[in-house]
Design an enzyme around this catalytic site. Structure first.
Site, PDB file in Angstrom:
ATOM      1  N   GLU A  79       0.813  -1.216   0.000  1.00  0.00           N
ATOM      2  CA  GLU A  79       0.000   0.000   0.000  1.00  0.00           C
ATOM      3  C   GLU A  79       0.848   1.268   0.000  1.00  0.00           C
ATOM      4  O   GLU A  79       0.318   2.377   0.056  1.00  0.00           O
ATOM      5  CB  GLU A  79      -0.952  -0.007   1.190  1.00  0.00           C
ATOM      6  CG  GLU A  79      -2.034  -1.069   1.060  1.00  0.00           C
ATOM      7  CD  GLU A  79      -3.062  -1.012   2.169  1.00  0.00           C
ATOM      8  OE1 GLU A  79      -2.757  -0.477   3.245  1.00  0.00           O
ATOM      9  OE2 GLU A  79      -4.173  -1.505   1.948  1.00  0.00           O
ATOM     10  N   HIS A 161     -12.590  -0.057   3.357  1.00  0.00           N
ATOM     11  CA  HIS A 161     -11.173  -0.282   3.649  1.00  0.00           C
ATOM     12  C   HIS A 161     -10.737   0.332   4.978  1.00  0.00           C
ATOM     13  O   HIS A 161     -10.322  -0.386   5.882  1.00  0.00           O
ATOM     14  CB  HIS A 161     -10.342   0.286   2.488  1.00  0.00           C
ATOM     15  CG  HIS A 161      -8.890  -0.061   2.546  1.00  0.00           C
ATOM     16  ND1 HIS A 161      -8.033   0.170   1.497  1.00  0.00           N
ATOM     17  CD2 HIS A 161      -8.130  -0.603   3.519  1.00  0.00           C
ATOM     18  CE1 HIS A 161      -6.821  -0.228   1.815  1.00  0.00           C
ATOM     19  NE2 HIS A 161      -6.853  -0.701   3.047  1.00  0.00           N
TER      20      HIS A 161
END
Length: 234
Positions: A79, A161
């Protein structure tokens, strides 16, 4: 006061430990990064609980996410693409924090933006907080989907998320995540009591104009709504 290289590493670890203690992350969730003066970045490693992070476990990476310095086998989270996009879009951003604070993330998975202008501190500090479109983790969908919001927002919810905050330094990014989660809790309580009562538009504008006097850094969307008109989620 400018931090030394080691002090910055220690500060990142302190924030990681606070994130874990507050229940914003579980297992190996979440990530923290900071921009260095030479244009490289410090980042938390992948696959590790934030409660276990120590200064020597952080990795130093370049603008492409390649490891320049770190313990053998240590690398940043996939990420990191999201973090690097924040730095690319915003020269004023020197730290990025991603976590899953439970109440704010509840809004993210319900696809409900936190765009009520009902609490003085949040009106001044953040303004409305959008839910960015869904993106598959580890892909460029996430950075591509947050990019349109970075010009106006220092905090955002990532659909299904979690949450993302940015700041001029690590502590500012951390404080914004604290503010986001507290406002999410207050907003949820207000909904259970029949709904928040917004501050008048005149007073909202007045509060926003006070940012400079308070020394608030970063961006602000002004008065901006993301909820559909007339939508009732209570």
């Amino acid at each position: 006061m400018e931090l030394s290289y080691m002090e910055l590493r220690e500060q990142i670890c302190d924030v990681c430990h606070k994130m874990w203690q507050l229940g914003w992350v579980a297992a190996n969730d979440g990530n923290v990064s900071a921009r260095l003066d030479d244009g490289t970045f410090l980042a938390t490693p992948t696959g590790m609980s934030k409660s276990f992070i120590t200064p020597e476990k952080l990795v130093r990476i370049d603008g492409k996410g390649e490891v320049l310095e770190g313990l053998p086998g240590y690398r940043p989270s996939s990420e990191i693409k999201m973090h690097l996009r924040c730095y690319k879009e915003r020269e004023d951003v020197n730290s990025v924090l991603h976590a899953h604070p439970p109440v704010a993330t509840g809004y993210a998975v319900a696809n409900v933006p936190l765009d009520e202008y009902s609490m003085i501190e949040t009106v001044i500090g953040l303004g409305s907080i959008p839910v960015t479109p869904y993106g598959t983790p580890s892909t460029y969908e996430v950075p591509d989907n947050i990019a349109p919001y970075l010009g106006e927002h220092d905090a955002m919810l990532l659909q299904n998320h979690g949450a993302l905050t940015v700041g001029a330094d690590v502590i500012t990014a951390y404080y914004r995540m604290e503010t986001l989660e507290l406002f999410a809790k207050i907003s949820l309580n207000a909904r259970m009591l029949g709904g928040a009562q917004e501050i008048s538009r005149e007073n909202i504008d007045r509060l926003i104009s006070m940012r400079k006097g308070y020394g608030v850094t970063g961006r602000h969307p002004g008065y901006k709504k993301y909820s559909k008109q007339g939508e009732n989620r209570c």
